[in-house]
Design a protein around this motif. Sequence first.
Motif, PDB file in Angstrom:
ATOM      1  N   ILE A  54      -5.675 -31.863  22.260  1.00  0.00           N
ATOM      2  CA  ILE A  54      -6.924 -32.627  22.149  1.00  0.00           C
ATOM      3  C   ILE A  54      -7.955 -31.884  23.008  1.00  0.00           C
ATOM      4  O   ILE A  54      -7.698 -31.607  24.184  1.00  0.00           O
ATOM      5  N   ILE A  55      -9.079 -31.568  22.423  1.00  0.00           N
ATOM      6  CA  ILE A  55     -10.141 -30.890  23.176  1.00  0.00           C
ATOM      7  C   ILE A  55     -11.310 -31.860  23.338  1.00  0.00           C
ATOM      8  O   ILE A  55     -11.837 -32.385  22.350  1.00  0.00           O
ATOM      9  N   HIS A  56     -11.663 -32.102  24.589  1.00  0.00           N
ATOM     10  CA  HIS A  56     -12.809 -32.979  24.878  1.00  0.00           C
ATOM     11  C   HIS A  56     -14.083 -32.137  24.958  1.00  0.00           C
ATOM     12  O   HIS A  56     -14.102 -31.125  25.641  1.00  0.00           O
ATOM     13  N   PHE A  57     -15.108 -32.571  24.285  1.00  0.00           N
ATOM     14  CA  PHE A  57     -16.372 -31.834  24.267  1.00  0.00           C
ATOM     15  C   PHE A  57     -17.304 -32.349  25.358  1.00  0.00           C
ATOM     16  O   PHE A  57     -17.133 -33.467  25.850  1.00  0.00           O
ATOM     17  N   SER A  58     -18.272 -31.529  25.676  1.00  0.00           N
ATOM     18  CA  SER A  58     -19.336 -31.996  26.561  1.00  0.00           C
ATOM     19  C   SER A  58     -20.025 -33.176  25.881  1.00  0.00           C
ATOM     20  O   SER A  58     -20.124 -33.223  24.645  1.00  0.00           O
ATOM     21  N   LYS A  59     -20.487 -34.106  26.708  1.00  0.00           N
ATOM     22  CA  LYS A  59     -21.158 -35.296  26.164  1.00  0.00           C
ATOM     23  C   LYS A  59     -22.408 -35.523  26.985  1.00  0.00           C
ATOM     24  O   LYS A  59     -22.326 -35.771  28.188  1.00  0.00           O
ATOM     25  N   ILE A  60     -23.546 -35.375  26.339  1.00  0.00           N
ATOM     26  CA  ILE A  60     -24.815 -35.602  27.018  1.00  0.00           C
ATOM     27  C   ILE A  60     -25.237 -37.035  26.697  1.00  0.00           C
ATOM     28  O   ILE A  60     -25.613 -37.330  25.556  1.00  0.00           O
ATOM     29  N   GLU A  61     -25.105 -37.898  27.705  1.00  0.00           N
ATOM     30  CA  GLU A  61     -25.403 -39.315  27.475  1.00  0.00           C
ATOM     31  C   GLU A  61     -26.819 -39.626  27.904  1.00  0.00           C
ATOM     32  O   GLU A  61     -27.280 -39.138  28.938  1.00  0.00           O
ATOM     33  N   ASN A  62     -27.440 -40.437  27.120  1.00  0.00           N
ATOM     34  CA  ASN A  62     -28.847 -40.689  27.311  1.00  0.00           C
ATOM     35  C   ASN A  62     -29.171 -42.064  26.746  1.00  0.00           C
ATOM     36  O   ASN A  62     -28.485 -42.524  25.850  1.00  0.00           O
ATOM     37  N   ALA A  63     -30.231 -42.693  27.284  1.00  0.00           N
ATOM     38  CA  ALA A  63     -30.633 -44.000  26.739  1.00  0.00           C
ATOM     39  C   ALA A  63     -30.965 -43.893  25.252  1.00  0.00           C
ATOM     40  O   ALA A  63     -30.861 -44.860  24.501  1.00  0.00           O
ATOM     41  N   SER A  64     -31.339 -42.681  24.823  1.00  0.00           N
ATOM     42  CA  SER A  64     -31.699 -42.516  23.413  1.00  0.00           C
ATOM     43  C   SER A  64     -30.500 -42.098  22.558  1.00  0.00           C
ATOM     44  O   SER A  64     -30.665 -41.744  21.388  1.00  0.00           O
ATOM     45  N   GLY A  65     -29.309 -42.093  23.165  1.00  0.00           N
ATOM     46  CA  GLY A  65     -28.112 -41.761  22.379  1.00  0.00           C
ATOM     47  C   GLY A  65     -27.327 -40.616  22.986  1.00  0.00           C
ATOM     48  O   GLY A  65     -27.763 -40.007  23.970  1.00  0.00           O
ATOM     49  N   ASN A  66     -26.190 -40.311  22.406  1.00  0.00           N
ATOM     50  CA  ASN A  66     -25.309 -39.266  22.937  1.00  0.00           C
ATOM     51  C   ASN A  66     -25.337 -38.026  22.066  1.00  0.00           C
ATOM     52  O   ASN A  66     -25.626 -38.099  20.872  1.00  0.00           O
ATOM     53  N   LEU A  67     -24.987 -36.898  22.694  1.00  0.00           N
ATOM     54  CA  LEU A  67     -24.951 -35.626  21.975  1.00  0.00           C
ATOM     55  C   LEU A  67     -23.749 -34.834  22.470  1.00  0.00           C
ATOM     56  O   LEU A  67     -23.505 -34.769  23.678  1.00  0.00           O
ATOM     57  N   SER A  68     -22.988 -34.271  21.543  1.00  0.00           N
ATOM     58  CA  SER A  68     -21.883 -33.384  21.918  1.00  0.00           C
ATOM     59  C   SER A  68     -22.023 -32.090  21.147  1.00  0.00           C
ATOM     60  O   SER A  68     -22.717 -32.034  20.130  1.00  0.00           O
ATOM     61  N   PHE A  69     -21.360 -31.041  21.637  1.00  0.00           N
ATOM     62  CA  PHE A  69     -21.488 -29.737  20.980  1.00  0.00           C
ATOM     63  C   PHE A  69     -20.228 -28.908  21.164  1.00  0.00           C
ATOM     64  O   PHE A  69     -19.418 -29.167  22.051  1.00  0.00           O
ATOM     65  N   VAL A  70     -20.114 -27.901  20.321  1.00  0.00           N
ATOM     66  CA  VAL A  70     -18.990 -26.961  20.372  1.00  0.00           C
ATOM     67  C   VAL A  70     -19.541 -25.559  20.293  1.00  0.00           C
ATOM     68  O   VAL A  70     -20.376 -25.275  19.427  1.00  0.00           O
ATOM     69  N   GLU A  71     -19.122 -24.695  21.195  1.00  0.00           N
ATOM     70  CA  GLU A  71     -19.471 -23.277  21.085  1.00  0.00           C
ATOM     71  C   GLU A  71     -18.184 -22.493  20.911  1.00  0.00           C
ATOM     72  O   GLU A  71     -17.222 -22.709  21.655  1.00  0.00           O
ATOM     73  N   GLU A  72     -18.170 -21.607  19.913  1.00  0.00           N
ATOM     74  CA  GLU A  72     -16.933 -20.874  19.658  1.00  0.00           C
ATOM     75  C   GLU A  72     -16.604 -20.010  20.868  1.00  0.00           C
ATOM     76  O   GLU A  72     -17.480 -19.594  21.612  1.00  0.00           O
ATOM     77  N   ASP A  73     -15.314 -19.813  21.070  1.00  0.00           N
ATOM     78  CA  ASP A  73     -14.742 -19.064  22.199  1.00  0.00           C
ATOM     79  C   ASP A  73     -14.782 -19.857  23.510  1.00  0.00           C
ATOM     80  O   ASP A  73     -13.810 -19.845  24.246  1.00  0.00           O
ATOM     81  N   ASP A  74     -15.884 -20.550  23.804  1.00  0.00           N
ATOM     82  CA  ASP A  74     -15.935 -21.332  25.042  1.00  0.00           C
ATOM     83  C   ASP A  74     -15.182 -22.645  24.902  1.00  0.00           C
ATOM     84  O   ASP A  74     -14.361 -23.005  25.737  1.00  0.00           O
TER      85      ASP A  74
END
Length: 137
Positions: A11-31
């Motif tokens: 299981i890989i957990h992604f970065s999660k940018i939490e904000n009052a306007s909603g959340n954002l996650s992302f994936v960068e290959e290799d990293d």
Amino acid sequence: MMKSTLNDVKIIHFSKIENASGNLSFVEEDDDIPFKIERTYWIYDVPGGQVRGGHAFKEQQELIIALSGSFDIIIDDGSEKKIISLTRSYYGLYLPAGLWRKMENFSTNSLALVLSSTKFSEEDYILNYHKFQKYRR
Ligand code: TYD
């Protein structure tokens, strides 16, 4: 074919940018994931009760994310099975090549995103479970 084991599944957990306007996650290959992304595809509008993906790949590694809703992935190394439920979009399941996998229990409106290490190739599929077990021996 690689003789991956159930312990190589992660299981890989992604970065999660939490904000009052909603959340954002992302994936960068290799990293964030251990392969270069050659293709991405998504599975959606799955009718209730349907099972998908009963097969193994000889080369393809993949990362599967439940972008919306939830579903279960059953992973099988030819002798042992493991069930992983994907229920949130901030983590994904890394699957190395050489394991049998199927997807089921899709919730209404679920959306599965698959990041793949290979271009589509019919020859990469092992569709017969008996053949898969022979490969594994
Ligand atoms: P398949 O991988 O069997 O789907 P699932 O395992 O989820 O049941 O693919 C279904 C069909 O779509 C099959 O005919 C191959 C085709 N396909 C492509 O043409 N390109 C792709 O990238 C994928 C994943 C499938």
